[in-house]
Scaffold this active site. Structure first.
Site, PDB file in Angstrom:
ATOM      1  N   ILE A 353       0.837  -1.204   0.000  1.00 35.38           N
ATOM      2  CA  ILE A 353       0.000   0.000   0.000  1.00 35.38           C
ATOM      3  C   ILE A 353       0.873   1.255   0.000  1.00 35.38           C
ATOM      4  O   ILE A 353       0.549   2.257  -0.650  1.00 35.38           O
ATOM      5  CB  ILE A 353      -0.965  -0.015   1.202  1.00 35.38           C
ATOM      6  N   GLU A 379      10.655 -19.368  18.770  1.00 32.21           N
ATOM      7  CA  GLU A 379       9.899 -20.354  19.565  1.00 32.21           C
ATOM      8  C   GLU A 379       9.421 -21.525  18.714  1.00 32.21           C
ATOM      9  O   GLU A 379       8.324 -22.056  18.919  1.00 32.21           O
ATOM     10  CB  GLU A 379       8.701 -19.693  20.265  1.00 32.21           C
TER      11      GLU A 379
END
Length: 401
Positions: A353, A379
């Protein structure tokens, strides 16, 4: 108040905490985040502000000087902080994983020693599982702790420690086969050691070296390091929980909290990317009107908002499941996987955008574009999450033939 990512059923205290954190983010983090990130500078003043707010003690029980709040409250605070600057959420995440592991698995002496000072932010936590050669394969760790009288001697090299330099307490996972029969499975041969150290780099205590910061594409400001143990001596009372062989279970319990945290970070970064995208789309004009009035841009905004909303709902569900005392590895894995993938997509749409300006360091979206990929691997990678999700689904939907 923004329309997206609202959470039903919060108490007045939770709403007050979140409003305070959001105000802090808007006034103290967003105005300086991009400048500090470009300089790869540790956000000392921001961290001091978090201490004053009591956020380092958010989930630590009141009896130890903390606020005694839930994982949900913590995750929502992380979401707000990551909306300001994801690196700051990383500074408190590893701290809280260690505090959570101490609360759940520590001896009474360990809790009394560390938790009150952790609640004040005087002791800062980091945890260490990964090694240079193994990535997500925790069972293949080679770092070892060997009993020697009333102490353990630790040797090995660890990798990817968030807060490795600034922390003063590191939970380190090592192999320790003390008293086990030969051929015991790898996950029963692991022990978590609580390693106290001075902050900084170099040899921070005899036998322990933190070489320096790893230079990263994004996730700057926060220090990510290696940890090298060479004859590091640790007293036996610094085995987490006082018993060897429980390290794998303790770390996985902490990682479930960490995965909710990473999901919350993804939600926060995605929210900020949407805010930047929807704002810019109403200011930028092409063909005689704001680009927000072009259907192609409206479609992007619709996709972005839907992803923000969906990721937030899954993150909240995973946190509430853990708070209820139930097993949440399935929900945490799903939330982490979805939120990190959606975050990457929302950030890229906001980048598109912005057009050419998205490529300029003057615009905040450039920073977010470099930060989002860390969530895809932190993680546990997306592929690891899908393995966990698949295995748990097969447990839940076992074929009865």
């Amino acid at each position: 108040m923004a329309r997206l990512a609202q959470t039903a059923g919060l108490t007045d205290i939770q709403q007050e905490i979140l409003a305070t954190v959001r105000n802090f983010v808007d006034k103290e983090i967003l105005p300086v985040a991009t400048e500090l990130e470009h300089r790869d500078e540790y956000p000392t003043e921001i961290v001091e502000g978090l201490k004053e707010l009591g956020l380092f003690g958010l989930m630590i029980p009141e009896e130890y000087g903390g606020l005694g709040e839930s994982l949900l409250t913590y995750a929502l605070c992380v979401e707000e902080i990551a909306r300001g600057w994801m690196s700051v959420s990383g500074i408190i995440n590893t701290h809280f994983i260690v505090a959570y592991m101490l609360k759940q698995h520590g001896t009474q002496e360990q809790k009394d020693t560390f938790l009150p000072r952790m609640a004040l932010g005087e002791v800062r936590g980091a945890f260490s599982m990964s090694e240079p050669a193994l990535g997500s394969d925790v069972s293949a760790i080679t770092s070892k702790g060997v009993k020697d009288g009333d102490e353990y001697v630790l040797n090995g090299q660890k990798m990817w420690l968030t807060n490795g330099g600034s922390s003063t307490l590191v939970a380190v996972l090592c192999r320790s086969d003390e008293g086990l029969p030969e051929g015991s499975p790898p996950h029963k041969q692991m022990t978590t050691f609580l390693v106290e150290k001075e902050p900084g780099f170099g040899e921070v205590r005899p036998g322990l070296t933190i070489p320096g910061k790893i230079d990263k594409m994004g996730y700057k400001g926060v220090d990510t390091t290696e940890l090298i143990m060479d004859g590091l001596r640790i007293p036996a009372n610094r085995v987490l929980g006082g018993t060897t062989g429980r390290g794998f279970y303790q770390m996985m319990d902490g990682v479930e909290v960490g995965r909710v945290n990473v999901a919350a970070r993804g939600c926060g970064v995605a929210q900020r990317a949407f805010e930047l995208g929807v704002s810019y789309a109403q200011q930028r004009h092409t063909f005689g009107k704001p680009i927000a009035q072009h259907q192609a841009i409206q479609f992007k905004l619709a996709d972005m908002a839907t992803k923000v909303e969906a990721a937030h709902a899954m993150m909240v569900n995973a946190a509430r499941k853990k708070d209820s005392g139930e097993r949440n590895d399935l929900e945490a894995g799903m939330a982490k996987y979805l939120a990190s993938e959606y975050c990457k997509e929302v950030v890229e749409d906001a980048f598109r955008i912005h057009g050419g300006y998205g490529f300029s360091k003057e615009y905040e979206i450039e920073r977010l574009y470099r930060e989002a990929p860390m969530l895809l691997i932190g993680e546990g990678t997306a592929e690891i999450q899908k393995m966990i999700i698949g295995r748990r689904l097969l447990e839940e939907y076992r074929f009865q033939g």
